[in-house]
Enzyme design. Structure first.
Site, mmCIF file in Angstrom:
data_model
loop_
_atom_site.group_PDB
_atom_site.id
_atom_site.type_symbol
_atom_site.label_atom_id
_atom_site.label_comp_id
_atom_site.label_asym_id
_atom_site.label_seq_id
_atom_site.Cartn_x
_atom_site.Cartn_y
_atom_site.Cartn_z
ATOM 1 C CG ASP A 92 32.832 -48.867 -8.456
ATOM 2 O OD1 ASP A 92 34.016 -49.197 -8.263
ATOM 3 O OD2 ASP A 92 31.956 -49.683 -8.790
ATOM 4 C CE1 TYR A 109 27.189 -51.248 -10.389
ATOM 5 C CE2 TYR A 109 28.873 -49.681 -9.732
ATOM 6 C CZ TYR A 109 28.425 -50.983 -9.840
ATOM 7 O OH TYR A 109 29.199 -51.998 -9.394
ATOM 8 C CG HIS A 150 40.720 -53.130 -9.131
ATOM 9 N ND1 HIS A 150 39.751 -52.163 -9.226
ATOM 10 C CD2 HIS A 150 41.230 -53.277 -10.379
ATOM 11 C CE1 HIS A 150 39.685 -51.731 -10.485
ATOM 12 N NE2 HIS A 150 40.564 -52.407 -11.197
#
Lengths: 140, 340
Positions: B71, B109, B204
């Site tokens: 990410d 995270y 996305h």
């Protein structure tokens, strides 16, 4: 949107026409309007909403609607392909299949078998089987 | 003064005249599903975390640390690159929003690490990310495509394709385990964060795939044939790497075969989004994982109204009648919460 419904429809058409006496026509609902009975295939966007183009189409042409297939994305869990449930409930037609993206071979079988069955039922009536159409709606 | 005469005038973003039929819809989708990890009470999972076995905790944290790196890559390199090379103010705005969402995912995270791990364990996991060969191979491969100076239709298409590969397939080796636990009612708050991330990534993956399909259409036949071959080769290389990575992550919890199946399933979703042929046969995914995806929201917080079972709270403007009710002698505080 990404062409999943179009691909699925083409796959079903090829499969259904393998059965003698079954003729399926695929129409792009942005460009043409089915004249007789039809199976609607639509995508779902967002949290399972009926796409605006599909809703607009149904508001005018729901008379021949005999069933619905919704394509969606499995990521949405309970809302996966929910547009199909909404349409099924609102218009009192069966949700023939709920498919992930462009579906699997088993999904194509299910829908082709349903179409073949519909054609047989329609044959018994004088209107003729060519009224059975398969159509889909996409975001324009 | 004369240097300014040849400059193309800079235009403003006109949302009344969309550049295409879909970008605005995606932008609106993102603003309506925007969430922040602070809104999900991770501490609810603290007791469950302590009850997990060592192997289970190891897989969970390393899976999410790997996702953090991916990410971060998307937020820092992928989305800015696509945004820079894509025409259109609205499209650029959509891609920038996506980049911001990736950064929120990375932060999620990291907050999980902070909640469940000691500082020492946390440092160990970040070091693992820097040295894990399969993870670094995947990141390096994708980074090279993003940084490739080729910005022809083919070059742009490749960049969009690797972005979609991350969003739609390469994240799933990491997503498997939290979904697997959430599907059994374990680590459900963290599971909700994963579900929210998955929903973001799913959208996305569709948006960038639509841009990629446009680029593909603009290529001539020879380029398209080359592009398809490049796609197959890239997919096989990255799939083999995912298999090896999954063997490292999941051997301890005995789920390697299920994870591989899940990855193949998602590679097929990717092909559907890109309008390319599926590389793998139809397969069913693990029903527990499916259940983890189906898990309905666990965050029952009326005021923030977020979580995967909620839509953003709707607001209604104050009317004359509200003010009258307020001044007619009722408790003002009641008028504020009566609209439910």
């Amino acid at each position: 949107m990404t062409g999943n419904v179009r691909r699925f429809a083409a796959g079903v058409q090829a499969l259904a026409e393998g059965t003698p006496g079954t003729r399926v026509e695929v129409l792009d609902l942005r460009k043409a309007v089915p004249s007789g009975n039809f199976l609607l295939m639509t995508y779902t966007f967002g949290s399972g909403g009926v796409p605006e183009t599909t809703a607009r189409f149904l508001a005018e042409h729901a008379a021949g609607l005999r069933g619905v297939v919704s394509s969606g994305s499995f990521h949405w869990g309970a809302n996966f392909g929910r547009a199909g449930d909404h349409i099924s409930e609102r218009y009192g037609v069966p949700l023939v299949a709920r498919i992930n993206k462009s579906g699997t071979a088993a999904d194509r079988q299910t829908v082709a078998a349903w179409l073949t069955e519909q054609c047989r039922n329609t044959l018994a009536r004088p209107t003729g089987f060519e009224d059975m159409r398969s159509a889909y709606g996409t975001l324009d | 003064m004369s240097t300014t005469t040849h400059r193309t005038p800079f235009s403003a973003t006109n949302w009344s005249e969309p550049e295409d039929g879909f970008s605005t819809t995606f932008y609106e989708k993102y603003t309506s599903q925007l969430w922040f990890p602070e809104e999900i009470p991770l501490s609810n999972d603290a007791l469950v975390w302590k009850a997990l076995g060592d192997e289970e905790r190891w897989t969970y944290m390393h899976a999410s640390a790997g996702l953090n790196a991916l990410d971060t890559l998307q937020g820092e390199v992928g989305m800015p690159t696509l945004r820079h090379l894509t025409e259109g103010h609205i499209r650029k705005a959509v891609l920038q929003f996506q980049g911001m969402m990736e950064d929120i995912h990375a932060r999620s995270y990291s907050l999980m690490n902070k909640t469940f791990l000691t500082s020492n364990e946390e440092r160990g996991i970040f070091e693992w990310v820097r040295t894990q060969p399969h993870l670094q191979f995947k990141i390096g491969f994708v980074q090279d495509v993003f940084n490739d100076p080729d910005v022809s239709n083919l070059g742009l298409w490749k960049k969009m394709v690797v972005s979609c590969m991350l969003e739609t397939a390469l994240f799933y080796s990491g997503f498997f385990y939290p979904l697997y636990l959430a599907g059994q009612g374990r680590m459900v708050a963290a599971g909700e964060i994963f579900n929210l991330i998955i929903l973001d990534e799913a959208v996305h993956g569709v948006y960038v795939a639509m841009l990629a399909q446009e680029k593909f259409e603009e290529m001539d036949e020879a380029e398209q044939a080359y592009a398809r071959a490049w796609y197959s080769r890239t997919l096989q290389t990255l799939y083999r790497n995912e298999v090896a990575y999954s063997e490292v992550l999941y051997a301890g919890v005995g789920l390697v075969a299920d994870v591989k199946r899940f990855i193949r399933f998602n590679f097929n979703v990717l092909a559907d989004n890109l309008n390319l042929d599926r590389a793998f046969d139809d397969e069913e995914i693990n029903p527990i994982v499916r259940n983890g995806i189906r898990t309905n929201g666990t965050t029952h917080d009326f005021f923030s109204a977020k979580g995967n079972s909620y839509s953003k709270i709707s607001v209604e403007p104050l009317a004359e009648a509200d003010v009258e009710a307020l001044w007619s002698g009722g408790f003002p505080i009641m008028a504020g919460v009566a609209n439910d």
